[in-house]
Design a protein around this motif. Structure first.
Motif, PDB file in Angstrom:
ATOM      1  N   ARG A  84     -20.529 -14.462  11.155  1.00 51.90           N
ATOM      2  CA  ARG A  84     -20.186 -15.728  11.810  1.00 51.90           C
ATOM      3  C   ARG A  84     -20.458 -15.601  13.300  1.00 51.90           C
ATOM      4  O   ARG A  84     -20.004 -14.643  13.935  1.00 51.90           O
ATOM      5  N   ASP A  87     -16.609 -17.471  17.454  1.00 59.37           N
ATOM      6  CA  ASP A  87     -15.638 -18.560  17.250  1.00 59.37           C
ATOM      7  C   ASP A  87     -14.610 -18.500  18.372  1.00 59.37           C
ATOM      8  O   ASP A  87     -13.508 -17.998  18.194  1.00 59.37           O
ATOM      9  N   ARG A 110     -14.173 -25.778  20.837  1.00 57.23           N
ATOM     10  CA  ARG A 110     -14.072 -24.449  20.224  1.00 57.23           C
ATOM     11  C   ARG A 110     -15.175 -24.274  19.181  1.00 57.23           C
ATOM     12  O   ARG A 110     -15.865 -25.211  18.819  1.00 57.23           O
ATOM     13  N   MET A 171     -19.261 -22.902   8.093  1.00 53.14           N
ATOM     14  CA  MET A 171     -17.887 -22.827   7.617  1.00 53.14           C
ATOM     15  C   MET A 171     -17.386 -24.252   7.434  1.00 53.14           C
ATOM     16  O   MET A 171     -17.632 -25.116   8.270  1.00 53.14           O
ATOM     17  N   GLU A 173     -14.121 -25.931   7.621  1.00 54.07           N
ATOM     18  CA  GLU A 173     -12.721 -25.731   8.016  1.00 54.07           C
ATOM     19  C   GLU A 173     -12.157 -26.961   8.713  1.00 54.07           C
ATOM     20  O   GLU A 173     -11.077 -26.926   9.265  1.00 54.07           O
ATOM     21  N   ASP A 197      -8.026 -22.627   8.887  1.00 48.30           N
ATOM     22  CA  ASP A 197      -8.195 -23.812   9.727  1.00 48.30           C
ATOM     23  C   ASP A 197      -8.220 -25.091   8.901  1.00 48.30           C
ATOM     24  O   ASP A 197      -7.709 -26.128   9.341  1.00 48.30           O
ATOM     25  N   ARG A 207      -1.638 -23.805  13.448  1.00 45.70           N
ATOM     26  CA  ARG A 207      -1.444 -22.574  12.682  1.00 45.70           C
ATOM     27  C   ARG A 207      -0.708 -21.497  13.466  1.00 45.70           C
ATOM     28  O   ARG A 207      -0.266 -20.490  12.891  1.00 45.70           O
TER      29      ARG A 207
HETATM   30 MG    MG Z   1     -11.280 -20.599  11.225  1.00 43.42          MG
END
Ligand code: MG
Ligand code: PEP
Length: 311
Positions: A84, A87, A110, A171, A173, A197, A207
């Motif tokens: 990935r 992030d 983000r 992803m 999410e 997420d 979270r």
């Molecule tokens: Mg995530």
């Protein structure tokens, strides 16, 4: 790392009827690869690249990144390794990427959004990944975090291919991505569902905030419906769909995810053996029945109970 390459290949994950379910590792640094192989990981479903950046005051060089990615990839010859891209933001802030104050960083600049705002960092990361790929035998897949739109999907996959990276995905999410999974998967080669997420954004519960932690439960039928949507889209388009959030490490929830159309599960290596055992006790038909029971529930606790009763 020859030690990893020399160990016997892992037993592939499978359901009781022989349906293969790839069991992969979530890793945060290349040095964790040897332990993951020893614990039976068939490959890597999520390599978080943040470790290279988090302690730094500026982005690491292409050379430093290439060396780290090469160490990771050489532990998995012939095997899938999903990396990935950075992030940053929200729960993973970086001074050189996330400088503006944001009231709601989880809803801010983000993941891929932050990388697009500093595209040189993304380009350097893809350069380093392509160089490491050329020097190793692993099957490298790259994916972007926090993708919310078709346009972002098309942007990232086109950019990755520009660097010769053959398998580029996203992803899932953010609920928008799950709901439009068929449109996103028209561009992406695969989808990997980040249930941490996805649950946060579906339930509108930070979270990181203890006072709303009870909402952060991936068993919630609203989250399961979104997973089902992605599973359906993957099946319709013939594109792989995996899960790399914490949900994959819960053995009964893993059965539910498979029943919803998920074909690979990536988790902390310590969780692999329990998930492997539970999957081996259920056929695909049973997994689908258990998933239907969970989907029909009103809340997370009832979904869990319904799955237990149906199993
Ligand atoms: Mg995530
Ligand atoms: C997720 O969100 O489920 C995920 C796997 O990514 P992270 O936990 O790194 O945000």
């Amino acid at each position: 790392d020859r030690r990893a390459a020399d160990t016997a290949p892992p037993t592939p994950g499978a359901l009781a009827d022989g349906t293969p379910i790839a069991l992969l590792a979530n890793l945060g640094k290349p040095g964790d690869a040897v332990d993951a192989v020893a614990r039976g990981a068939e490959g890597v479903g999520l390599f978080r690249t943040e470790f290279l950046f988090l302690s730094a005051s500026q982005a690491p060089t292409v050379t430093a990144q290439r060396d780290a990615y090469r160490e990771l990839l050489s532990a998995f010859p012939g095997r899938k390794v999903v990396v990935r891209v950075l992030d940053a933001g929200a729960d993973k802030p970086l001074p050189f990427l996330n400088d503006a104050h944001e009231e709601n960083p989880a809803l801010g600049l983000r993941g891929l959004r932050a990388l697009r705002a500093s595209e040189d960092i993304l380009r350097e990361q893809l350069t380093a990944l392509a160089e490491a790929d050329a020097e190793t035998e692993a099957d490298l897949w790259v994916m972007a975090p926090m993708v919310a739109t078709v346009e972002e999907t098309a942007y990232f996959t086109a950019l990755a291919r520009e660097y010769g990276l053959r398998t580029a995905g996203i992803m899932v999410e953010v609920p928008s991505s799950a709901l439009l999974a068929d449109r996103l998967l028209a561009h992406a080669d695969f989808a990997s569902i980040g249930t941490n997420d996805l649950t946060q954004y579906t339930m509108a519960a930070d979270r990181l905030l203890g006072s709303v932690a009870s909402f952060q439960d991936p068993w919630h039928p609203a989250v399961l419906r979104l997973v089902a949507e992605v599973g359906r889209a993957g099946a319709a388009l013939g594109k792989p769909v995996g899960v790399c959030g914490e949900a994959a490490a819960d053995p009964l929830l893993a059965v539910v995810l498979v029943g919803l159309g998920v074909g690979s599960l990536s988790m902390a290596p310590a969780a692999l053996s329990d998930v492997r055992r539970t999957l081996s006790l259920h056929t695909l038909d049973q997994a689908r029945r258990i998933a239907e029971a969970a989907l029909a529930a009103d809340d997370a606790a009832s979904a869990r109970a319904a799955a237990q009763a149906a199993g």
